[in-house]
Scaffold this motif. Structure first.
Motif, PDB file in Angstrom:
ATOM      1  N   VAL A 254      -1.960  -4.882  12.387  1.00  0.00           N
ATOM      2  CA  VAL A 254      -2.172  -4.860  10.942  1.00  0.00           C
ATOM      3  C   VAL A 254      -1.020  -4.110  10.285  1.00  0.00           C
ATOM      4  O   VAL A 254      -0.210  -3.446  10.951  1.00  0.00           O
ATOM      5  CB  VAL A 254      -3.521  -4.196  10.565  1.00  0.00           C
ATOM      6  CG1 VAL A 254      -4.690  -4.981  11.122  1.00  0.00           C
ATOM      7  CG2 VAL A 254      -3.543  -2.751  11.047  1.00  0.00           C
ATOM      8  N   TYR A 255      -0.971  -4.195   8.966  1.00  0.00           N
ATOM      9  CA  TYR A 255       0.016  -3.474   8.177  1.00  0.00           C
ATOM     10  C   TYR A 255      -0.718  -2.396   7.399  1.00  0.00           C
ATOM     11  O   TYR A 255      -1.624  -2.699   6.609  1.00  0.00           O
ATOM     12  CB  TYR A 255       0.709  -4.446   7.230  1.00  0.00           C
ATOM     13  CG  TYR A 255       1.764  -3.838   6.344  1.00  0.00           C
ATOM     14  CD1 TYR A 255       3.013  -3.504   6.855  1.00  0.00           C
ATOM     15  CD2 TYR A 255       1.525  -3.614   4.992  1.00  0.00           C
ATOM     16  CE1 TYR A 255       4.002  -2.961   6.041  1.00  0.00           C
ATOM     17  CE2 TYR A 255       2.500  -3.085   4.170  1.00  0.00           C
ATOM     18  CZ  TYR A 255       3.739  -2.758   4.690  1.00  0.00           C
ATOM     19  OH  TYR A 255       4.703  -2.226   3.874  1.00  0.00           O
ATOM     20  N   VAL A 256      -0.373  -1.134   7.663  1.00  0.00           N
ATOM     21  CA  VAL A 256      -1.024  -0.018   6.975  1.00  0.00           C
ATOM     22  C   VAL A 256      -0.132   0.376   5.801  1.00  0.00           C
ATOM     23  O   VAL A 256       1.000   0.845   5.977  1.00  0.00           O
ATOM     24  CB  VAL A 256      -1.236   1.173   7.926  1.00  0.00           C
ATOM     25  CG1 VAL A 256      -1.985   2.288   7.203  1.00  0.00           C
ATOM     26  CG2 VAL A 256      -1.996   0.717   9.175  1.00  0.00           C
ATOM     27  N   SER A 257      -0.650   0.156   4.599  1.00  0.00           N
ATOM     28  CA  SER A 257       0.182   0.310   3.405  1.00  0.00           C
ATOM     29  C   SER A 257       0.360   1.750   2.948  1.00  0.00           C
ATOM     30  O   SER A 257       1.348   2.066   2.269  1.00  0.00           O
ATOM     31  CB  SER A 257      -0.420  -0.503   2.256  1.00  0.00           C
ATOM     32  OG  SER A 257      -1.743  -0.039   1.966  1.00  0.00           O
ATOM     33  N   ASP A 258      -0.570   2.658   3.319  1.00  0.00           N
ATOM     34  CA  ASP A 258      -0.497   4.038   2.793  1.00  0.00           C
ATOM     35  C   ASP A 258      -0.450   5.082   3.907  1.00  0.00           C
ATOM     36  O   ASP A 258      -0.936   6.199   3.740  1.00  0.00           O
ATOM     37  CB  ASP A 258      -1.682   4.309   1.866  1.00  0.00           C
ATOM     38  CG  ASP A 258      -3.036   4.152   2.576  1.00  0.00           C
ATOM     39  OD1 ASP A 258      -3.047   3.652   3.726  1.00  0.00           O
ATOM     40  OD2 ASP A 258      -4.061   4.519   1.983  1.00  0.00           O
TER      41      ASP A 258
END
Length: 283
Positions: A254-258
């Protein structure tokens, strides 16, 4: 000659007495063979309560006081309180009441062969067929279902067969009769999904190798690994407090934005999400 050569109708002879008997016999025969309709061609036992004019085609091994002495395939006509045998004529057609079918006497036996569905060069429903589209259906929807009448196995397989590996077996989706998508074996044995913006130039969106099951996305070449993507790949973006459970399966990405220190890709090890940069747990 005392009888007609084809229908075996009796002739009235010169100076014959009781001419009405001969005429009535001819009428009786005509009544049975013209527009012939029989109750059954499969009833084996002679009916005990028949009515005048009842007519049957005798099947093999027919039983009964009169039927057992008659020939297989003969017409059994009930008149004057008993069944009498009549020989059918080659070319005679009979409607069989109990099956709703037609039978033809070919000179030796009764057959339904001429009435079976036959091969057609063109066929259309609510439309006109053409040489390019020999089977044409114009309808809002069409149903292909499993055989529930024979009955069949319950399976329903639709087969599109091509002549060889380099040929095409596919389903094309059109807009205003211009191709926009194609699914099938397009010029090879690999399963391909292709799309087009103009109906002329197509590009592969997905290709599955027939040789090894590998999948290529966005590229026409054969895939060299399990998933071969011809361009950037984007995964779903999540905030840290909205990440799905890592227990859903190790190897997820996944892409963790924060994430602290900046957005980062993360993978699941089956227990926690870890940053791909340093394998530290996402925090």
């Amino acid at each position: 000659m005392s009888r007609s050569p084809r229908l075996d109708l009796p002739f009235v002879l010169p100076q014959q007495a009781q001419k009405h008997l001969t005429v009535n016999d001819a009428m009786r025969r005509l009544d049975a063979i013209v527009q012939t309709a029989v109750f059954s061609a499969s009833t084996v036992s002679e009916p005990a309560a028949a009515r005048a004019g009842d007519l049957y085609i005798l099947p093999p091994s027919a039983t009964g006081a009169r039927w057992s002495a008659m020939k297989t395939g003969a017409l059994a006509l009930f008149e004057d309180g008993a069944f009498v045998e009549m020989a059918p004529v080659a070319g005679q057609i009979a409607y069989v009441v109990d099956t709703g079918a037609f039978l033809l006497f070919d000179g030796a036996s009764w057959t339904d062969r001429p009435f079976r569905p036959r091969q057609a060069d063109h066929f259309a429903v609510n439309a006109d067929p053409s040489d390019a589209n020999r089977l044409t259906v114009a309808a809002d929807s069409e149903l292909l279902t499993h055989d529930a009448r024979t009955p069949g196995s319950g399976d329903a397989r639709k087969v599109i067969n091509k002549a060889g590996s380099a040929r095409t077996a596919s389903v094309v989706f059109q807009s205003a009769f211009s191709g926009r998508a194609e699914i099938g074996l397009a010029g090879s044995d690999d399963l391909t999904i292709r799309v087009s913006a103009d109906g002329s130039a197509f590009r592969d969106a997905l290709r599955i190798s027939a040789a090894n099951g590998r999948v290529a996305l966005g590229r026409a070449e054969a895939p060299v690994c399990a998933l071969d993507v011809g361009g950037p790949v984007r995964v779903a973006s999540y905030a840290r407090n909205a990440l799905p459970s890592p227990a859903g399966g190790s190897g997820q990405i996944v892409y963790v934005s924060d994430e602290a220190g900046g957005a980062v890709l993360a993978f699941s090890d089956g227990s926690v999400w870890r940053r791909v940069t340093d394998r530290a747990p996402v925090s």
